[in-house]
Motif scaffolding. Structure first.
Motif, PDB file in Angstrom:
ATOM      1  N   PHE A 105       1.226  -1.177  -0.140  1.00  0.00           N
ATOM      2  CA  PHE A 105      -0.591   0.482  -0.074  1.00  0.00           C
ATOM      3  C   PHE A 105       1.015   1.417  -0.244  1.00  0.00           C
ATOM      4  CE2 PHE A 105      -2.877  -3.228   1.463  1.00  0.00           C
ATOM      5  CZ  PHE A 105      -4.362  -2.770   1.121  1.00  0.00           C
ATOM      6  N   PRO A 160       3.911   1.052  -3.097  1.00  0.00           N
ATOM      7  CA  PRO A 160       3.314   1.075  -4.348  1.00  0.00           C
ATOM      8  C   PRO A 160       2.629   2.666  -4.388  1.00  0.00           C
ATOM      9  CG  PRO A 160       2.746  -0.965  -3.436  1.00  0.00           C
ATOM     10  CD  PRO A 160       3.374   0.147  -2.247  1.00  0.00           C
ATOM     11  N   CYS A 190      -4.598   2.108  -4.415  1.00  0.00           N
ATOM     12  CA  CYS A 190      -4.220   1.018  -3.824  1.00  0.00           C
ATOM     13  C   CYS A 190      -5.185   0.181  -3.338  1.00  0.00           C
ATOM     14  CB  CYS A 190      -2.568   0.842  -3.067  1.00  0.00           C
ATOM     15  SG  CYS A 190      -1.420   1.705  -4.125  1.00  0.00           S
ATOM     16  N   TYR A 235       0.763  -6.954  -9.647  1.00  0.00           N
ATOM     17  CA  TYR A 235       1.025  -6.448  -8.616  1.00  0.00           C
ATOM     18  C   TYR A 235      -0.453  -6.465  -7.995  1.00  0.00           C
ATOM     19  CZ  TYR A 235      -0.039  -2.618  -5.517  1.00  0.00           C
ATOM     20  OH  TYR A 235      -1.164  -1.665  -4.148  1.00  0.00           O
ATOM     21  N   GLY A 262      -0.914  -8.696  -4.685  1.00  0.00           N
ATOM     22  CA  GLY A 262      -0.842  -7.997  -3.849  1.00  0.00           C
ATOM     23  C   GLY A 262      -2.941  -8.522  -2.954  1.00  0.00           C
TER      24      GLY A 262
END
Length: 336
Positions: free
Chosen positions: A196, A199, A219, A252, A256
């Motif tokens: 979080f 990124p 995010c 990602y 994530g």
């Protein structure tokens, strides 16, 4: 007397259906939370919506005054087509005409948002064949994604949660619930930082018109699979290395999402949360076959106990009657 009996019956009724009452309070709390969110969003966003509407009306009126040869109906027809195309990810602006929505990297990004149920909505199939394939692809792909994520998370949990907690518990003799709670908090901090905060800083640097809050917002909206679609990376004008950037965003999102599931599973295994969840669950009822077996075993045990009682009664007299030996003359030395 009648009041005491009534109160006692009410108390027994509540205690016997405690989980049901907890569940009703849970439903009521959820409904109130929905209403609370609606009130807050309406009070915060409604003034901005009204201001934007007034600005658009002013711009439209000024444009018609400057271009008297153009009628209002023709302008609205043109704007309706432009907005309809924009809903499918196609823009008529010159600075957006260079970006294609259905090249390979953009299609890969779209497929990842479909399978992860994020669904930004900035791009959608245009043709009937694309819409039909999207339905079939999602019906097969979403359960496949759930199976894939479950298998990956199950293996990661062994090394990220279970073994570290057990090692600390056995090595230092600390309480296992305490160790698990501290570990969950540390894992949440690490995941928040790696997926979080860092990124968000990267997106705010790569996306020219995003600040840190907007990047962090993207995010969170993405990894929580909300996917509102108001912020989508890689759609800017003259985005450098756009294809590689789209592939990186796809990776990602998948990593994530796995990290988020690991954190959620770690918190779900906490003893405190397990006890909290049990408050709202129905109690498991024993199957009828199991109850019959238990009743049969109880009857068998009772019958054995009843048959064993006479034996126990016989054992209460450990001695038997033995005839007394005596000599007629009373002078036998062995008897004496």
């Amino acid at each position: 007397m009648l009041q005491s009996l009534t109160s006692n019956s009410c108390v027994r009724l509540i205690q016997s259906n405690r989980s049901t009452w907890y569940f009703l309070f849970l439903v009521l709390g959820y409904v109130l939370y929905l209403i609370f969110g609606a009130v807050v969003f309406s009070s915060v966003e409604l003034p901005y919506e009204d201001l934007l509407r007034q600005e658009l009306r002013t711009i439209k009126r000024q444009f018609l005054q400057e271009n008297e040869c153009l009628s209002e109906d023709r302008l609205e027809e043109f704007l309706a087509k432009a907005l309809d195309a924009s809903n499918y990810g196609v823009s008529i602006l010159n600075n957006a005409s260079a970006n294609w929505n259905w090249d390979f990297t953009s299609a890969l990004f779209f497929a990842s948002t479909v399978l992860s149920t994020t669904g930004y909505g900035h791009t959608a199939p245009l043709s009937d064949g694309g819409k039909a394939f999207c339905i079939v692809y999602s019906v097969i792909g979403i359960p496949f994604t759930l199976l894939f994520l479950t298998a990956v998370v199950q293996r990661i949990m062994v090394f990220s949660t279970r073994r570290p907690v057990m090692y600390v518990h056995t090595r230092w003799g600390l309480s296992k619930p305490l160790v698990a709670a501290v570990h969950a908090a540390l894992l949440a901090v690490i995941i928040t930082s790696c997926f979080f905060l860092i990124p968000a800083a990267i997106f705010s640097a790569l996306e020219g018109d995003w600040n840190f809050l907007e990047s962090f917002y993207f995010c969170f909206i993405s990894l929580s699979t909300i996917g509102l679609g108001d912020y989508v990376p890689g759609e800017g004008y003259n985005q450098k290395f756009r294809e590689l950037y789209k592939v990186g965003i796809t990776v990602y999102l998948i990593l994530g999402l796995i990290a988020m599931l690991v954190v959620l599973e770690t918190f779900c295994e906490l003893q405190q949360l397990k006890q909290l969840r049990k408050m709202f669950y129905l109690k498991k009822e024993k199957p009828q076959d199991r109850l019959n077996i238990i009743d049969h075993d109880h009857l068998s045990f009772t019958s054995v106990a009843e048959h064993g009682n006479p034996l126990k009664d016989d054992k209460t007299e450990p001695f038997v009657d033995v005839p007394v030996l005596s000599s007629p003359a009373g002078d036998d030395p062995m008897i004496r």
